[in-house]
Design an enzyme around this catalytic site. Structure first.
Site, mmCIF file in Angstrom:
data_model
loop_
_atom_site.group_PDB
_atom_site.id
_atom_site.type_symbol
_atom_site.label_atom_id
_atom_site.label_comp_id
_atom_site.label_asym_id
_atom_site.label_seq_id
_atom_site.Cartn_x
_atom_site.Cartn_y
_atom_site.Cartn_z
ATOM 1 N N GLY A 48 0.765 -1.243 0.000
ATOM 2 C CA GLY A 48 0.000 0.000 0.000
ATOM 3 C C GLY A 48 0.794 1.290 0.000
ATOM 4 O O GLY A 48 0.327 2.305 -0.504
ATOM 5 N N GLU A 102 4.164 3.952 6.173
ATOM 6 C CA GLU A 102 2.928 3.165 6.038
ATOM 7 C C GLU A 102 1.884 3.964 5.263
ATOM 8 O O GLU A 102 1.892 5.196 5.278
ATOM 9 C CB GLU A 102 2.366 2.826 7.429
ATOM 10 C CG GLU A 102 2.516 1.374 7.832
ATOM 11 C CD GLU A 102 1.738 0.364 6.993
ATOM 12 O OE1 GLU A 102 1.336 0.661 5.852
ATOM 13 O OE2 GLU A 102 1.531 -0.737 7.504
ATOM 14 N N ASP A 103 0.984 3.242 4.627
ATOM 15 C CA ASP A 103 -0.110 3.911 3.934
ATOM 16 C C ASP A 103 -1.184 4.359 4.918
ATOM 17 O O ASP A 103 -1.630 5.497 4.886
ATOM 18 C CB ASP A 103 -0.711 3.015 2.840
ATOM 19 C CG ASP A 103 -1.089 1.613 3.340
ATOM 20 O OD1 ASP A 103 -0.840 1.285 4.530
ATOM 21 O OD2 ASP A 103 -1.636 0.843 2.539
ATOM 22 N N ASP A 106 -4.946 1.909 11.027
ATOM 23 C CA ASP A 106 -6.379 1.787 11.315
ATOM 24 C C ASP A 106 -6.523 1.415 12.801
ATOM 25 O O ASP A 106 -6.585 2.296 13.652
ATOM 26 C CB ASP A 106 -6.930 0.727 10.356
ATOM 27 C CG ASP A 106 -8.425 0.558 10.435
ATOM 28 O OD1 ASP A 106 -9.090 1.428 11.012
ATOM 29 O OD2 ASP A 106 -8.950 -0.439 9.915
ATOM 30 N N LYS A 134 -6.612 6.602 11.074
ATOM 31 C CA LYS A 134 -8.020 6.642 11.482
ATOM 32 C C LYS A 134 -8.051 6.629 13.001
ATOM 33 O O LYS A 134 -8.112 5.556 13.613
ATOM 34 C CB LYS A 134 -8.763 5.409 10.953
ATOM 35 C CG LYS A 134 -8.946 5.374 9.447
ATOM 36 C CD LYS A 134 -9.689 4.103 9.046
ATOM 37 C CE LYS A 134 -9.982 4.068 7.564
ATOM 38 N NZ LYS A 134 -10.513 2.749 7.135
ATOM 39 N N PHE A 155 -14.045 3.299 4.678
ATOM 40 C CA PHE A 155 -13.079 2.612 3.823
ATOM 41 C C PHE A 155 -12.670 3.506 2.651
ATOM 42 O O PHE A 155 -13.507 4.095 1.975
ATOM 43 C CB PHE A 155 -13.688 1.306 3.299
ATOM 44 C CG PHE A 155 -12.699 0.472 2.547
ATOM 45 C CD1 PHE A 155 -11.773 -0.310 3.229
ATOM 46 C CD2 PHE A 155 -12.669 0.488 1.159
ATOM 47 C CE1 PHE A 155 -10.832 -1.065 2.530
ATOM 48 C CE2 PHE A 155 -11.738 -0.269 0.458
ATOM 49 C CZ PHE A 155 -10.818 -1.038 1.143
ATOM 50 N N ARG A 168 -5.485 1.002 -6.794
ATOM 51 C CA ARG A 168 -4.216 1.573 -6.319
ATOM 52 C C ARG A 168 -3.713 2.678 -7.226
ATOM 53 O O ARG A 168 -2.943 3.546 -6.818
ATOM 54 C CB ARG A 168 -3.125 0.485 -6.238
ATOM 55 C CG ARG A 168 -3.400 -0.604 -5.213
ATOM 56 C CD ARG A 168 -2.149 -1.468 -5.033
ATOM 57 N NE ARG A 168 -2.403 -2.736 -4.374
ATOM 58 C CZ ARG A 168 -2.437 -2.910 -3.049
ATOM 59 N NH1 ARG A 168 -2.266 -1.885 -2.249
ATOM 60 N NH2 ARG A 168 -2.663 -4.107 -2.542
HETATM 61 P P1 5GP Z 1 -4.439 -1.999 11.286
HETATM 62 O O1 5GP Z 1 -3.612 -3.147 11.789
HETATM 63 O O2 5GP Z 1 -3.876 -0.662 11.640
HETATM 64 O O3 5GP Z 1 -5.879 -2.137 11.683
HETATM 65 O O4 5GP Z 1 -4.497 -2.216 9.740
HETATM 66 C C1 5GP Z 1 -3.788 -1.522 8.836
HETATM 67 C C2 5GP Z 1 -4.007 -2.129 7.470
HETATM 68 O O5 5GP Z 1 -5.408 -2.288 7.193
HETATM 69 C C3 5GP Z 1 -3.491 -1.229 6.407
HETATM 70 O O6 5GP Z 1 -2.121 -1.459 6.137
HETATM 71 C C4 5GP Z 1 -4.387 -1.536 5.243
HETATM 72 O O7 5GP Z 1 -3.871 -2.649 4.552
HETATM 73 C C5 5GP Z 1 -5.707 -1.941 5.859
HETATM 74 N N1 5GP Z 1 -6.700 -0.839 5.857
HETATM 75 C C6 5GP Z 1 -7.260 -0.258 6.938
HETATM 76 N N2 5GP Z 1 -8.161 0.671 6.583
HETATM 77 C C7 5GP Z 1 -8.169 0.675 5.230
HETATM 78 C C8 5GP Z 1 -8.911 1.445 4.250
HETATM 79 O O8 5GP Z 1 -9.758 2.308 4.553
HETATM 80 N N3 5GP Z 1 -8.649 1.173 2.948
HETATM 81 C C9 5GP Z 1 -7.730 0.234 2.557
HETATM 82 N N4 5GP Z 1 -7.536 0.054 1.243
HETATM 83 N N5 5GP Z 1 -7.025 -0.504 3.450
HETATM 84 C C10 5GP Z 1 -7.244 -0.287 4.769
HETATM 85 MG MG MG Z 2 -0.404 -1.251 4.816
#
Ligand code: 5GP
Ligand code: MG
Length: 179
Positions: A48, A102-103, A106, A134, A155, A168
């Site tokens: 990402g 990181e992208d 969440d 987020k 999302f 992407r």
């Molecule tokens: P975390 O472990 O912080 O919950 O998850 C992070 C990962 O969840 C990110 O690297 C991404 O792959 C995915 N992710 C979380 N929210 C989104 C979103 O709104 N869109 C997309 N495309 N991926 C998300």
């Molecule tokens: Mg990621």
């Protein structure tokens, strides 16, 4: 309203190319200022973050290196899951200033695990730069050094982020339209 369709869902624009460009440049300038003389190693987390990493790097004005890493598997990565293996790390981090790119953060669980994992390589300093955060979903306490945008829990796709592999390539960031 600027709408796009990715696979079976509609998305509406939420961050324009211009806003992203400006904010990423600002963040790169801040990092360059903060890490002057540190010769940082950037670690971009694939897939990402590849678009963000490419734009961020071009705004960095100090000597630096970049590596691209990925987890061997995202399977089972939930609240109790764990990072299995990090692939692609082909240089020592010992004694280095490391900036994880990181992208999106969440729940924060992925980043938390990654940071624990990376500490084993004994960097002097471990920092985090995330394009998106987020805050409403955060389940752990994370110290995020650089955040370009805080967004709601919806999302999103585009600028490197996918919906089931697609989207992407979109140059802006779009939020799903529930309907
Ligand atoms: P975390 O472990 O912080 O919950 O998850 C992070 C990962 O969840 C990110 O690297 C991404 O792959 C995915 N992710 C979380 N929210 C989104 C979103 O709104 N869109 C997309 N495309 N991926 C998300
Ligand atoms: Mg990621």
């Amino acid at each position: 309203m600027d709408l796009v369709t990715v696979k079976d869902k509609q998305f509406a624009i939420s961050l324009s190319e211009e806003r992203i460009r400006q904010r990423v440049a600002e963040t790169a300038a801040q990092i360059s200022q903060d890490l002057e003389g540190k010769n940082p190693v950037f670690l971009a987390v694939l897939n990402g973050s590849f678009v963000f990493a490419a734009d961020l790097m071009r705004g960095i004005s100090i000597p630096c290196e970049i590596n691209f890493v990925r987890f061997s598997s995202y399977e089972g990565m939930n609240s109790t899951g764990s990072v299995k293996e990090l692939l692609g790390l082909n240089q020592s981090l010992k004694g280095r200033t490391v900036v994880v790119i990181e992208d999106i953060i969440d729940s924060g669980l992925t980043m938390q695990e990654l940071l624990v994992y990376l500490q084993k390589f004994e960097p002097t300093d471990l920092k985090v730069a995330s394009l998106l955060v987020k805050p409403g979903n955060m389940q752990v306490k994370l110290d995020i050094d650089y955040t370009c945008f805080e967004i709601p829990n919806d999302f999103i796709v585009g600028y490197g982020l996918d919906y089931d592999g697609f989207g992407r390539n979109l140059p802006a960031i779009y939020t799903v339209v529930e309907g």
